[in-house]
Enzyme design. Structure first.
Site, PDB file in Angstrom:
ATOM      1  N   HIS A 112      -9.471   1.088   4.955  1.00 45.24           N
ATOM      2  CA  HIS A 112      -7.813   1.418   5.202  1.00 45.24           C
ATOM      3  C   HIS A 112      -8.241   2.527   6.437  1.00 45.24           C
ATOM      4  CE1 HIS A 112      -4.162   2.256   6.036  1.00 45.24           C
ATOM      5  NE2 HIS A 112      -3.354   1.105   5.583  1.00 45.24           N
ATOM      6  N   GLY A 140       2.843   2.122  10.627  1.00 45.35           N
ATOM      7  CA  GLY A 140       3.800   3.323  10.820  1.00 45.35           C
ATOM      8  C   GLY A 140       4.697   3.650  11.702  1.00 45.35           C
ATOM      9  N   LYS A 172       0.237   4.255  -0.348  1.00 47.56           N
ATOM     10  CA  LYS A 172      -0.450   5.078   0.219  1.00 47.56           C
ATOM     11  C   LYS A 172       0.054   6.528  -0.406  1.00 47.56           C
ATOM     12  CE  LYS A 172       0.338   3.011   5.019  1.00 47.56           C
ATOM     13  NZ  LYS A 172      -0.043   3.129   6.336  1.00 47.56           N
ATOM     14  N   ASN A 220       0.862  -1.209   0.055  1.00 49.96           N
ATOM     15  CA  ASN A 220       0.180  -0.443  -0.161  1.00 49.96           C
ATOM     16  C   ASN A 220       1.048   1.167   0.125  1.00 49.96           C
ATOM     17  OD1 ASN A 220      -1.427   2.079   0.230  1.00 49.96           O
ATOM     18  ND2 ASN A 220      -2.221   1.404   2.662  1.00 49.96           N
ATOM     19  N   SER A 222       3.311  -2.463  10.532  1.00 53.12           N
ATOM     20  CA  SER A 222       5.328  -2.292  10.029  1.00 53.12           C
ATOM     21  C   SER A 222       5.747  -3.947   9.909  1.00 53.12           C
ATOM     22  CB  SER A 222       5.487  -1.881  11.648  1.00 53.12           C
ATOM     23  OG  SER A 222       5.115  -0.619  11.583  1.00 53.12           O
ATOM     24  N   GLU A 260      -6.444   4.940   7.884  1.00 53.18           N
ATOM     25  CA  GLU A 260      -6.029   6.420   7.144  1.00 53.18           C
ATOM     26  C   GLU A 260      -7.225   6.625   7.018  1.00 53.18           C
ATOM     27  OE1 GLU A 260      -2.573   5.634   5.281  1.00 53.18           O
ATOM     28  OE2 GLU A 260      -1.665   4.633   7.240  1.00 53.18           O
ATOM     29  N   GLU A 262      -4.940  -4.442  10.344  1.00 57.23           N
ATOM     30  CA  GLU A 262      -4.188  -3.744  10.893  1.00 57.23           C
ATOM     31  C   GLU A 262      -4.555  -2.978  11.576  1.00 57.23           C
ATOM     32  OE1 GLU A 262      -2.328  -2.860   6.741  1.00 57.23           O
ATOM     33  OE2 GLU A 262      -3.545  -0.891   7.589  1.00 57.23           O
TER      34      GLU A 262
HETATM   35  P1  13P Z   1       3.288   0.235   7.386  1.00 64.06           P
HETATM   36  O1  13P Z   1       3.630  -0.862   6.937  1.00 64.06           O
HETATM   37  O2  13P Z   1       3.983   1.557   7.283  1.00 64.06           O
HETATM   38  O3  13P Z   1       3.688   0.674   9.167  1.00 64.06           O
HETATM   39  O4  13P Z   1       1.936   0.724   7.172  1.00 64.06           O
HETATM   40  C1  13P Z   1       0.953   0.097   6.412  1.00 64.06           C
HETATM   41  C2  13P Z   1      -0.427  -0.277   6.561  1.00 64.06           C
HETATM   42  O5  13P Z   1      -1.047   1.245   6.755  1.00 64.06           O
HETATM   43  C3  13P Z   1      -0.481  -0.737   5.064  1.00 64.06           C
HETATM   44  O6  13P Z   1      -1.918  -0.626   4.244  1.00 64.06           O
END
Ligand code: 13P
Length: 254
Positions: A98, A176, A15, A13, A216, A100, A170
């Site tokens: 997601h 992150g 982002k 992803n 992560s 976010e 997740e």
């Molecule tokens: P990270 O791998 O940067 O923690 O992000 C995970 C994520 O949100 C994948 O959709």
């Protein structure tokens, strides 16, 4: 082993990262690195890079995902993109729900469900994300939260349609932050989500559903996480932006 019943899927992803020039560079690096993968490989790129990504990966084993779609087929929704528009470009997957999007853009499980309906109706496959916040976990309501997100997200979906749906667990506190859930913590929730899917449909459908872990995941911890019975792949953020790291995760799948 039940794990053999389902496909293993490693999805990046990206982002809101990578311009078109950066996209071209990353995909050209990735193509040779992941060409012998035994799992399914997906990259989730920003809308503006979809066409480039689809064109570059058309004769490869890399599939392309968008990171959202709207629930309506068209209309007065400034700034939004419909599922039909994605399908027309040749997009295969769309990431929905997601954390976010839930956190910053008012996404709810109800709107995730509406978007999911639109995606399936347009023959897109879906990666639907669920996961608890740190305060949910500390309050001991992780299972309640993921159960509600899963049940509402999948309402009015048939068990036949589940073949086109991947669930990504997740935990928000692990995204992150460099703070990965331990493989046991992740596996425990993935297993629980599978039970929720079995309660909505049946055990056979649940056993066939790919449930990823995300948060992560990186080249170092992927082996351990992916060795777990109920972790069928990963949804990778930061580490998917580096071709070497992402391909190491792809080859950590057994
Ligand atoms: P990270 O791998 O940067 O923690 O992000 C995970 C994520 O949100 C994948 O959709």
């Amino acid at each position: 082993m039940n794990k053999n019943l389902r496909k293993t899927v490693i999805a990046g992803n990206w982002k809101m990262n990578n311009t078109r020039i950066e996209t071209k560079k990353l995909i050209s690096e990735l193509i040779p690195l992941v060409k012998d993968a035994s799992c399914e490989v997906i990259i989730g790129v920003p809308f503006t890079n979809l066409e480039t990504a689809i064109e570059m990966t058309k004769d490869t084993n890399i599939k392309v995902a968008a990171q959202n779609c709207h629930w309506a087929s068209s209309g007065a929704f400034t700034g939004e993109i419909s599922a039909a528009m994605l399908k027309e470009l040749g997009v295969e997957y769309v990431i929905l729900g997601h954390s976010e999007r839930r956190q910053y853009f008012g996404e709810t499980s109800l709107t995730v469900n509406q978007r999911l309906r639109a995606a399936l109706d347009n023959n897109l496959k879906v990666i639907m994300c669920v996961g608890e916040s740190l305060s949910d976990r500390e309050s001991g309501i992780t299972q309640n939260v993921v159960a509600i997100q899963t049940k509402i997200g999948l309402s009015n979906i048939t068990k036949q349609e589940m073949k086109d749906i991947i669930i990504a667990y997740e935990p928000v506190w692990a995204i992150g932050t460099g703070k990965t859930a331990t493989s046991d913590q992740a596996n425990e929730v993935n297993k629980y989500i599978r039970e929720v899917i079995a309660s909505i449909f049946d055990k056979e459908t649940a056993d066939k559903t790919t449930i990823q872990y995300g948060g992560s995941m990186n080249a170092k911890n992927a082996d351990e996480l992916l060795s777990k019975e109920d972790i069928d792949g990963g949804l990778i953020g930061g580490a998917s932006l580096k071709s070497e790291d992402f391909s190491k995760i792809v080859f950590a799948t057994k």
